[in-house]
Write a protein that holds these residues in place. Structure first.
Motif, mmCIF file in Angstrom:
data_model
loop_
_atom_site.group_PDB
_atom_site.id
_atom_site.type_symbol
_atom_site.label_atom_id
_atom_site.label_comp_id
_atom_site.label_asym_id
_atom_site.label_seq_id
_atom_site.Cartn_x
_atom_site.Cartn_y
_atom_site.Cartn_z
ATOM 1 N N ALA B 20 9.318 -6.975 -2.958
ATOM 2 C CA ALA B 20 8.132 -7.557 -2.311
ATOM 3 C C ALA B 20 7.747 -6.756 -1.078
ATOM 4 N N VAL B 23 5.915 -3.773 -2.180
ATOM 5 C CA VAL B 23 4.559 -4.172 -2.575
ATOM 6 C C VAL B 23 3.682 -4.380 -1.332
ATOM 7 N N ALA B 56 11.980 -2.860 -9.971
ATOM 8 C CA ALA B 56 11.806 -4.042 -10.825
ATOM 9 C C ALA B 56 12.671 -3.931 -12.079
ATOM 10 N N SER B 87 9.884 -10.673 -10.820
ATOM 11 C CA SER B 87 9.913 -9.205 -10.799
ATOM 12 C C SER B 87 8.746 -8.630 -11.605
ATOM 13 N N SER B 89 5.830 -10.032 -12.024
ATOM 14 C CA SER B 89 4.607 -10.234 -11.234
ATOM 15 C C SER B 89 4.521 -9.236 -10.080
ATOM 16 N N LEU B 90 5.658 -8.984 -9.427
ATOM 17 C CA LEU B 90 5.657 -8.007 -8.329
ATOM 18 C C LEU B 90 5.278 -6.625 -8.854
ATOM 19 N N GLU B 91 5.781 -6.313 -10.027
ATOM 20 C CA GLU B 91 5.477 -5.019 -10.631
ATOM 21 C C GLU B 91 3.962 -4.900 -10.874
ATOM 22 N N ALA B 132 0.868 -10.662 0.795
ATOM 23 C CA ALA B 132 2.064 -9.893 0.406
ATOM 24 C C ALA B 132 3.166 -10.075 1.440
ATOM 25 N N ALA B 197 0.558 -13.295 -6.691
ATOM 26 C CA ALA B 197 1.320 -13.858 -5.566
ATOM 27 C C ALA B 197 1.397 -15.379 -5.692
ATOM 28 N N ILE B 200 3.926 -16.328 -8.292
ATOM 29 C CA ILE B 200 5.285 -16.240 -7.740
ATOM 30 C C ILE B 200 5.563 -17.422 -6.814
#
Lengths: 217, 217
Positions: B20, B23, B56, B87, B89-91, B132, B197, B200
């Motif tokens: 995160a 990101v 990720a 992970s 979603s972060l990617e 973020a 976001a 998540i």
């Protein structure tokens, strides 16, 4: 225990095939609603997306339940984890169909894209439908040759996606801003639909060949 | 065993926080590259996306490894499955930063959007950066109040996203097709960044409150 587990894995697979079937119907309807400005068909697609979401959520619960009860390891574990990821991708493919249908509904009774772009979108739509149907077959048969076909069709969609921008940014483009916006979004949705299919195809392919695929592939 | 497992869950959490963090840096750089047409910063964002993808993928391997060795059930199992989804979603958030940076690079030395739209994109960019950073805090602290803040900021981004279309489709819009395309795509990327976001945040929120969240929420 082992036999029960194999039966449960088949259940997971059958459910994935069912969801992929719903997605194939959804993109077929969405692209027809888009081409023919069929607002009632567009509304069907939008309403049916809930069924895809529900089926994906139920599959996820089943997969988590299997993880808890069967405690699979090695390849079996990766199959169940892959099922969770494939379900997430199918759910997003349903969203892309819905977005395409929404564009048709917003612009009704007008068509979404001007005449000069329609052949490109017709072809993109047909390819997305074909990809979705092949995905059903791939999930059913795990025949990796189909995965390869899906990748090739995705390459064709990527080329069409670029050709939309060539048209829209070319000197002969006479569209209004609304046409430009719609073409941009519609092209992106068609392209993303196919991307998700490729991502699923890679997972099936790697599972079949024994390798593993990272999340972003 | 239990203690080892708790330690491994902490490791998963720390890795999610690290991703995160990457990101957050990425969207901060991307939105600055976008506002200032900073092509070298844009290239940094594009190059750094590989690091997010790798982190990720490594986190996913760790999570699958934990599932195999620890065979968690109930809430513990859902935490590990959630980590896999977070992970992913972060990617995707990293991909959205990269897409924003790519727009800046394509149009260099021009700016991506015309003057009339810049205040909207500046605000969207600041909100994405804030979201973020809050996501980092949320993953670190599991403070559900932060999840609520992220949802509220996403509502604001959705409103800005609509206002981009109001501008572009309004009578005073003087942009060329290229401006319309860029504004459409850039707005979509900013909006999707925040959507991930929220997705998540919901997972963390439901885990903290003991409920579960379906895949599409």
């Amino acid at each position: 225990m082992r036999e029960v587990f194999q039966q449960e894995l088949r259940e997971v697979q059958e459910r994935l095939v069912e969801i992929a079937d719903l997605v194939a119907v959804s993109i077929d309807n969405a692209t027809r609603a888009f081409s023919h400005s069929d607002v009632s068909l567009a509304e069907t697609v939008i309403a049916d997306d809930d069924k895809i979401d529900l089926a994906a959520a139920e599959l996820d619960e089943l997969a988590i339940n299997i993880l808890a009860r069967q405690q699979p390891v090695a390849r079996d574990l990766r199959i169940v984890v892959s099922a969770l990821r494939i379900s997430a991708s199918l759910e997003r493919m349903g969203d892309m169909s819905e977005h395409i249908a929404q564009l048709a509904r917003y612009r009704f009774p007008d068509k979404v894209v001007p005449k000069s772009l329609r052949p490109i979108f017709t072809e993109m739509g047909q390819l997305d439908v074909e990809i979705a149907r092949k995905l059903v077959e791939l999930l059913k048969t795990e025949d990796v040759a189909i995965a390869e076909q899906i990748r090739n069709e995705d390459d064709r969609i990527d080329a069409l996606h670029l050709s939309v921008f060539d048209k829209v940014l070319g000197e002969t483009w006479k569209g209004q801003a609304v046409d430009t916006v719609d073409a941009t979004l519609a092209s992106r949705y068609h392209e993303r639909f196919a991307d998700h299919a490729v991502s699923i195809a890679k997972k099936v392919q790697y599972l079949a060949t024994g390798d593993w695929v990272p999340v972003d592939a």
